[in-house]
Scaffold this motif. Structure first.
Motif, PDB file in Angstrom:
ATOM      1  N   ILE A   1       0.870  -1.178   0.000  1.00 42.77           N
ATOM      2  CA  ILE A   1       0.000   0.000   0.000  1.00 42.77           C
ATOM      3  C   ILE A   1       0.906   1.225   0.000  1.00 42.77           C
ATOM      4  O   ILE A   1       2.108   1.121   0.262  1.00 42.77           O
ATOM      5  CB  ILE A   1      -0.948   0.044   1.224  1.00 42.77           C
ATOM      6  N   ARG A   2       0.305   2.353  -0.306  1.00 42.10           N
ATOM      7  CA  ARG A   2       1.050   3.606  -0.192  1.00 42.10           C
ATOM      8  C   ARG A   2       0.164   4.650   0.463  1.00 42.10           C
ATOM      9  O   ARG A   2      -1.060   4.587   0.372  1.00 42.10           O
ATOM     10  CB  ARG A   2       1.574   4.085  -1.533  1.00 42.10           C
ATOM     11  N   GLU A   3       0.809   5.563   1.130  1.00 49.38           N
ATOM     12  CA  GLU A   3       0.104   6.654   1.769  1.00 49.38           C
ATOM     13  C   GLU A   3      -0.258   7.678   0.705  1.00 49.38           C
ATOM     14  O   GLU A   3       0.571   8.009  -0.151  1.00 49.38           O
ATOM     15  CB  GLU A   3       1.034   7.278   2.814  1.00 49.38           C
ATOM     16  N   THR A   4      -1.478   8.194   0.763  1.00 45.96           N
ATOM     17  CA  THR A   4      -1.904   9.169  -0.242  1.00 45.96           C
ATOM     18  C   THR A   4      -2.097  10.562   0.328  1.00 45.96           C
ATOM     19  O   THR A   4      -1.927  11.535  -0.387  1.00 45.96           O
ATOM     20  CB  THR A   4      -3.212   8.715  -0.923  1.00 45.96           C
ATOM     21  N   LYS A   5      -2.477  10.646   1.600  1.00 45.80           N
ATOM     22  CA  LYS A   5      -2.696  11.945   2.245  1.00 45.80           C
ATOM     23  C   LYS A   5      -2.331  11.861   3.706  1.00 45.80           C
ATOM     24  O   LYS A   5      -2.509  10.834   4.344  1.00 45.80           O
ATOM     25  CB  LYS A   5      -4.179  12.341   2.190  1.00 45.80           C
ATOM     26  N   VAL A   6      -1.861  12.996   4.218  1.00 48.42           N
ATOM     27  CA  VAL A   6      -1.642  13.126   5.655  1.00 48.42           C
ATOM     28  C   VAL A   6      -2.290  14.432   6.074  1.00 48.42           C
ATOM     29  O   VAL A   6      -1.960  15.494   5.557  1.00 48.42           O
ATOM     30  CB  VAL A   6      -0.132  13.144   6.006  1.00 48.42           C
ATOM     31  N   GLU A   7      -3.265  14.325   6.972  1.00 47.70           N
ATOM     32  CA  GLU A   7      -3.970  15.498   7.495  1.00 47.70           C
ATOM     33  C   GLU A   7      -3.923  15.419   9.011  1.00 47.70           C
ATOM     34  O   GLU A   7      -4.787  14.800   9.622  1.00 47.70           O
ATOM     35  CB  GLU A   7      -5.419  15.520   7.000  1.00 47.70           C
ATOM     36  N   GLY A   8      -2.883  15.989   9.600  1.00 51.61           N
ATOM     37  CA  GLY A   8      -2.683  15.845  11.037  1.00 51.61           C
ATOM     38  C   GLY A   8      -2.354  14.395  11.346  1.00 51.61           C
ATOM     39  O   GLY A   8      -1.419  13.833  10.788  1.00 51.61           O
ATOM     40  N   ARG A   9      -3.169  13.781  12.192  1.00 49.90           N
ATOM     41  CA  ARG A   9      -2.956  12.365  12.518  1.00 49.90           C
ATOM     42  C   ARG A   9      -3.658  11.442  11.529  1.00 49.90           C
ATOM     43  O   ARG A   9      -3.429  10.241  11.542  1.00 49.90           O
ATOM     44  CB  ARG A   9      -3.455  12.084  13.936  1.00 49.90           C
ATOM     45  N   ARG A  10      -4.540  11.993  10.715  1.00 50.85           N
ATOM     46  CA  ARG A  10      -5.273  11.168   9.749  1.00 50.85           C
ATOM     47  C   ARG A  10      -4.423  10.912   8.510  1.00 50.85           C
ATOM     48  O   ARG A  10      -3.864  11.837   7.927  1.00 50.85           O
ATOM     49  CB  ARG A  10      -6.566  11.861   9.314  1.00 50.85           C
ATOM     50  N   ARG A  11      -4.363   9.653   8.142  1.00 56.30           N
ATOM     51  CA  ARG A  11      -3.603   9.263   6.954  1.00 56.30           C
ATOM     52  C   ARG A  11      -4.496   8.402   6.088  1.00 56.30           C
ATOM     53  O   ARG A  11      -5.239   7.576   6.594  1.00 56.30           O
ATOM     54  CB  ARG A  11      -2.360   8.465   7.350  1.00 56.30           C
ATOM     55  N   SER A  12      -4.406   8.611   4.793  1.00 51.53           N
ATOM     56  CA  SER A  12      -5.168   7.748   3.892  1.00 51.53           C
ATOM     57  C   SER A  12      -4.197   6.916   3.070  1.00 51.53           C
ATOM     58  O   SER A  12      -3.039   7.289   2.865  1.00 51.53           O
ATOM     59  CB  SER A  12      -6.098   8.564   2.994  1.00 51.53           C
ATOM     60  N   TYR A  13      -4.702   5.786   2.621  1.00 50.19           N
ATOM     61  CA  TYR A  13      -3.880   4.792   1.946  1.00 50.19           C
ATOM     62  C   TYR A  13      -4.621   4.259   0.731  1.00 50.19           C
ATOM     63  O   TYR A  13      -5.841   4.353   0.640  1.00 50.19           O
ATOM     64  CB  TYR A  13      -3.600   3.605   2.890  1.00 50.19           C
ATOM     65  N   ILE A  14      -3.845   3.638  -0.166  1.00 52.05           N
ATOM     66  CA  ILE A  14      -4.419   2.941  -1.310  1.00 52.05           C
ATOM     67  C   ILE A  14      -3.522   1.758  -1.664  1.00 52.05           C
ATOM     68  O   ILE A  14      -2.313   1.781  -1.397  1.00 52.05           O
ATOM     69  CB  ILE A  14      -4.637   3.885  -2.519  1.00 52.05           C
ATOM     70  N   LEU A  15      -4.125   0.780  -2.250  1.00 51.18           N
ATOM     71  CA  LEU A  15      -3.429  -0.435  -2.662  1.00 51.18           C
ATOM     72  C   LEU A  15      -2.466  -0.138  -3.811  1.00 51.18           C
ATOM     73  O   LEU A  15      -2.782   0.646  -4.703  1.00 51.18           O
ATOM     74  CB  LEU A  15      -4.492  -1.450  -3.120  1.00 51.18           C
ATOM     75  N   THR A  16      -1.309  -0.779  -3.810  1.00 51.26           N
ATOM     76  CA  THR A  16      -0.366  -0.668  -4.929  1.00 51.26           C
ATOM     77  C   THR A  16      -0.519  -1.899  -5.825  1.00 51.26           C
ATOM     78  O   THR A  16      -1.254  -2.837  -5.492  1.00 51.26           O
ATOM     79  CB  THR A  16       1.090  -0.619  -4.423  1.00 51.26           C
ATOM     80  N   GLY A  17       0.198  -1.910  -6.920  1.00 54.37           N
ATOM     81  CA  GLY A  17       0.200  -3.077  -7.794  1.00 54.37           C
ATOM     82  C   GLY A  17       0.661  -4.324  -7.067  1.00 54.37           C
ATOM     83  O   GLY A  17       0.109  -5.416  -7.248  1.00 54.37           O
ATOM     84  N   LYS A  18       1.666  -4.180  -6.221  1.00 57.32           N
ATOM     85  CA  LYS A  18       2.167  -5.320  -5.447  1.00 57.32           C
ATOM     86  C   LYS A  18       1.095  -5.836  -4.486  1.00 57.32           C
ATOM     87  O   LYS A  18       0.923  -7.050  -4.312  1.00 57.32           O
ATOM     88  CB  LYS A  18       3.420  -4.907  -4.675  1.00 57.32           C
ATOM     89  N   GLY A  19       0.356  -4.921  -3.877  1.00 57.86           N
ATOM     90  CA  GLY A  19      -0.730  -5.322  -2.987  1.00 57.86           C
ATOM     91  C   GLY A  19      -1.834  -6.035  -3.738  1.00 57.86           C
ATOM     92  O   GLY A  19      -2.403  -7.018  -3.254  1.00 57.86           O
ATOM     93  N   ARG A  20      -2.143  -5.554  -4.939  1.00 57.76           N
ATOM     94  CA  ARG A  20      -3.166  -6.203  -5.763  1.00 57.76           C
ATOM     95  C   ARG A  20      -2.730  -7.615  -6.147  1.00 57.76           C
ATOM     96  O   ARG A  20      -3.535  -8.551  -6.144  1.00 57.76           O
ATOM     97  CB  ARG A  20      -3.451  -5.362  -7.024  1.00 57.76           C
ATOM     98  N   GLU A  21      -1.455  -7.784  -6.467  1.00 58.36           N
ATOM     99  CA  GLU A  21      -0.940  -9.123  -6.786  1.00 58.36           C
ATOM    100  C   GLU A  21      -1.099 -10.059  -5.593  1.00 58.36           C
ATOM    101  O   GLU A  21      -1.470 -11.224  -5.762  1.00 58.36           O
ATOM    102  CB  GLU A  21       0.535  -9.045  -7.186  1.00 58.36           C
ATOM    103  N   MET A  22      -0.835  -9.558  -4.381  1.00 56.92           N
ATOM    104  CA  MET A  22      -0.989 -10.380  -3.188  1.00 56.92           C
ATOM    105  C   MET A  22      -2.447 -10.765  -2.986  1.00 56.92           C
ATOM    106  O   MET A  22      -2.751 -11.916  -2.682  1.00 56.92           O
ATOM    107  CB  MET A  22      -0.465  -9.630  -1.968  1.00 56.92           C
ATOM    108  N   LEU A  23      -3.353  -9.814  -3.164  1.00 55.71           N
ATOM    109  CA  LEU A  23      -4.783 -10.117  -3.059  1.00 55.71           C
ATOM    110  C   LEU A  23      -5.197 -11.165  -4.092  1.00 55.71           C
ATOM    111  O   LEU A  23      -5.940 -12.097  -3.773  1.00 55.71           O
ATOM    112  CB  LEU A  23      -5.611  -8.850  -3.279  1.00 55.71           C
ATOM    113  N   ASP A  24      -4.729 -11.010  -5.309  1.00 53.79           N
ATOM    114  CA  ASP A  24      -5.059 -11.966  -6.375  1.00 53.79           C
ATOM    115  C   ASP A  24      -4.540 -13.364  -6.041  1.00 53.79           C
ATOM    116  O   ASP A  24      -5.255 -14.353  -6.234  1.00 53.79           O
ATOM    117  CB  ASP A  24      -4.484 -11.514  -7.721  1.00 53.79           C
ATOM    118  N   ARG A  25      -3.317 -13.455  -5.523  1.00 51.53           N
ATOM    119  CA  ARG A  25      -2.755 -14.763  -5.141  1.00 51.53           C
ATOM    120  C   ARG A  25      -3.562 -15.398  -4.012  1.00 51.53           C
ATOM    121  O   ARG A  25      -3.846 -16.591  -4.021  1.00 51.53           O
ATOM    122  CB  ARG A  25      -1.292 -14.625  -4.716  1.00 51.53           C
ATOM    123  N   GLU A  26      -3.929 -14.582  -3.039  1.00 50.22           N
ATOM    124  CA  GLU A  26      -4.705 -15.108  -1.912  1.00 50.22           C
ATOM    125  C   GLU A  26      -6.086 -15.565  -2.374  1.00 50.22           C
ATOM    126  O   GLU A  26      -6.584 -16.606  -1.943  1.00 50.22           O
ATOM    127  CB  GLU A  26      -4.825 -14.057  -0.806  1.00 50.22           C
TER     128      GLU A  26
END
Length: 107
Positions: A61-86
């Motif tokens: 995953i990668r971080e997409t935003k940081v707003e104070g203590r709040r952080r948002s994330y999104i899946l990367t290609g590597k994460g999608r490959e792991m999901l697909d394998r699972e």
């Protein structure tokens, strides 16, 4: 010999990554996982943030935003490959079950 990290995923890991197919904050994930699973799977905040750090370190995953203590994330290609394998692993298990017990016995 130790097992390779993330060779398989726990249910919590799977659903956290599944949530991150869309950008979201950690708090969103805490709400979404129980919604996605009709309450069957929950994730505690300590577990969530520990796994998010591990997924970040592994490049899943990668971080997409940081707003104070709040952080948002999104899946990367590597994460999608792991999901697909699972997903493929889980489907293979279901096929094995059906082969042994027959489809008529599937609940």
């Amino acid at each position: 010999m130790p097992r390779e990290k993330f060779q398989t995923l726990t249910e919590q890991m799977f659903y956290i990554l599944l949530c991150l197919t869309q950008e979201c904050y950690g708090m969103d994930i805490l709400d979404r996982v129980p919604e996605m699973t009709d309450g069957r799977v929950g994730v505690g905040s300590g577990t969530l943030y520990h796994l998010l750090e591990q997924f970040l370190d592994a490049g899943m995953i990668r971080e997409t935003k940081v707003e104070g203590r709040r952080r948002s994330y999104i899946l990367t290609g590597k994460g999608r490959e792991m999901l697909d394998r699972e997903y493929a692993r889980l489907r293979a298990q279901a096929v094995d079950y059906e082969r042994i017990f027959g489809e008529e016995d599937t609940p």
